[in-house]
Design an enzyme around this catalytic site. Sequence first.
Site, PDB file in Angstrom:
ATOM      1  N   GLU A   1      -0.148   3.509   6.541  1.00  0.00           N
ATOM      2  CA  GLU A   1       0.789   3.180   5.456  1.00  0.00           C
ATOM      3  C   GLU A   1       2.028   2.452   5.983  1.00  0.00           C
ATOM      4  OE1 GLU A   1       1.749   6.416   2.812  1.00  0.00           O
ATOM      5  OE2 GLU A   1      -0.190   6.281   1.850  1.00  0.00           O
TER       6      GLU A   1
ATOM      7  N   HIS B   1     -21.155  13.187  20.034  1.00  0.00           N
ATOM      8  CA  HIS B   1     -22.537  13.207  19.530  1.00  0.00           C
ATOM      9  C   HIS B   1     -22.668  12.435  18.224  1.00  0.00           C
ATOM     10  CE1 HIS B   1     -23.914  16.318  22.452  1.00  0.00           C
ATOM     11  NE2 HIS B   1     -22.595  16.446  22.536  1.00  0.00           N
TER      12      HIS B   1
ATOM     13  N   LYS C   1      -3.048   3.021  -8.119  1.00  0.00           N
ATOM     14  CA  LYS C   1      -2.423   3.859  -9.152  1.00  0.00           C
ATOM     15  C   LYS C   1      -2.358   3.101 -10.473  1.00  0.00           C
ATOM     16  CE  LYS C   1       0.628   6.456  -6.085  1.00  0.00           C
ATOM     17  NZ  LYS C   1       2.011   6.593  -5.641  1.00  0.00           N
TER      18      LYS C   1
HETATM   19  O1  PA5 Z   1       4.264   8.295   2.722  1.00  0.00           O
HETATM   20  C1  PA5 Z   1       4.357   8.366   1.520  1.00  0.00           C
HETATM   21  O2  PA5 Z   1       5.425   8.143   0.917  1.00  0.00           O
HETATM   22  C2  PA5 Z   1       3.167   8.746   0.666  1.00  0.00           C
HETATM   23  O3  PA5 Z   1       2.044   9.006   1.422  1.00  0.00           O
HETATM   24  C3  PA5 Z   1       3.502   9.974  -0.178  1.00  0.00           C
HETATM   25  O4  PA5 Z   1       3.792  11.053   0.690  1.00  0.00           O
HETATM   26  C4  PA5 Z   1       2.348  10.360  -1.111  1.00  0.00           C
HETATM   27  O5  PA5 Z   1       1.993   9.274  -1.897  1.00  0.00           O
HETATM   28  C5  PA5 Z   1       2.766  11.524  -1.994  1.00  0.00           C
HETATM   29  O6  PA5 Z   1       3.893  11.199  -2.740  1.00  0.00           O
HETATM   30  P1  PA5 Z   1       4.772  12.283  -3.449  1.00  0.00           P
HETATM   31  O7  PA5 Z   1       5.366  13.161  -2.414  1.00  0.00           O
HETATM   32  O8  PA5 Z   1       5.815  11.498  -4.173  1.00  0.00           O
HETATM   33  O9  PA5 Z   1       3.884  13.047  -4.383  1.00  0.00           O
END
Ligand code: PA5
Length: 472
Positions: free
Chosen positions: A327, A348, A463
């Site tokens: 990310e 394996h 989303k």
């Molecule tokens: O790194 C990030 O910001 C994302 O991976 C969020 O942690 C994830 O989308 C969850 O978001 P939230 O904590 O708003 O539910």
Amino acid sequence: MSEHDFQPITYDPRGVYLPGTGLEPGDLAALAPRLEAARAETLADVDLWQSHGPVPKEKDPLDAGFLTLPERLLADHAENGARSEVGRILATANRFNEHVDRAVVLGIGGSYMGAKALFDSCCHSYHNELSREARRHCPRIYFEGNNVDNDASQGLLDLLGRGPATDRDHRWGILVISKSGGTLETAAAFRIYLNSLRTSLGDTHKLGDFVVPVTGPSGKLYDLSQAIGCPEMYYIPDGVGGRFSVLTAVGLLPAAVLGLDILKLLTAAADMNRRFRELPVGQNPVLDYVGISHLMEVKRGATIRVLSTWSKGLESAGLWYDQLLSESLGKREHGATPITVVNTRDLHSRGQQHQEGRRDKLITNVIVDQPRRAPLAIGMSELDQDKLNEIGNKTLPDILSAAIRGTNEAYAEDRRPTADLHLPRLDEAALGQYFQMMMLATVVEGRLIGINPYGQPGVEGYKKHMNKNLRK
Ligand code: PA5
């Protein structure tokens, strides 16, 4: 030993120096000025973030708040004791644990993976199966809201509240974690589990006492938690992004509920900060890891980063890093692809490809130097049809060491580069250092290659389409 009562984790890249396919001596030193500039920029970003001044467009968003978080939380605890954030977390965990025998942690991505990594690496491997005494009066723990899997969710509901809520053994509670407070997977799970909790508590207890939210200072989850009447809530501080939030209440609250030493976790992370700030390239685990991984990518096309963990307890810690790297740097057609494997299991399965497949991988072993438990010997037997008496005095750690050495030797024979990250033991001290090392490394690498490591605009795509399909 460091000045603290734990040993430092160490990074040893000697296995990457291989003629033709790996690096050459001097490559890392040649990159040192750029690595140092990236470190300076990473540290300057903290000042910029703290100043609340205007953020240049290419640095927006700037979530540099994670960097000094361990020191800030430790200082707050030293000064304010029980009234500090850590003090409050510990008190909440104690209260929660007295009242419930099962805890359901709801969250996804950065609001889930760090806590799961801590559970899998630092707790008893069969924690949930142990008696309450053996669990040191900590609840059994389950992670949900990280998917929309009907049967898995039903399966967990089957386990919860199967008897009267007047009996603590049948009581359970929820830790719900979402920074935005609006993530659909977590929100849907919260509604489902909250309804079930309401039914199972009946009129024996107040619903709000069994729910602890961790969220932003406003938003849907915040509003809902107020409506439920949760007496305790935790806020994810400004300037700390989801996947950089493991050392906020996001990771610390579940860790405290599990009885883990969260002060040690923070102290270890602060110690990694110190090493990051002070040590030169060649001795600095963060800069060396970034330098070697980057050089292997640009010089040798190693776009696949295999985190080769040598402990079952480290799989989730590897997946936590998979998310962090993906990310943060998977933007504008850049960013290495992370893969976590667990050995010897995956020798394996993926082993064949790593040994003889495309030369597009850097293998970083994550090795735990000492098991927490006494070594199990193979033992001698009158039934030696399996021919194991020959190595009957060897232990499982002996076999694991031989496998690690042997695998590295086999890779080296075929000029396949490896590096080793050593964790002294699987505990809070190692995990605190590991989390902070990898978060720092990810940001430094972003600065090195000109990618803003904060924010994850690409995640919005799915989303948008999911919501369109759901609501039409
Ligand atoms: O790194 C990030 O910001 C994302 O991976 C969020 O942690 C994830 O989308 C969850 O978001 P939230 O904590 O708003 O539910």
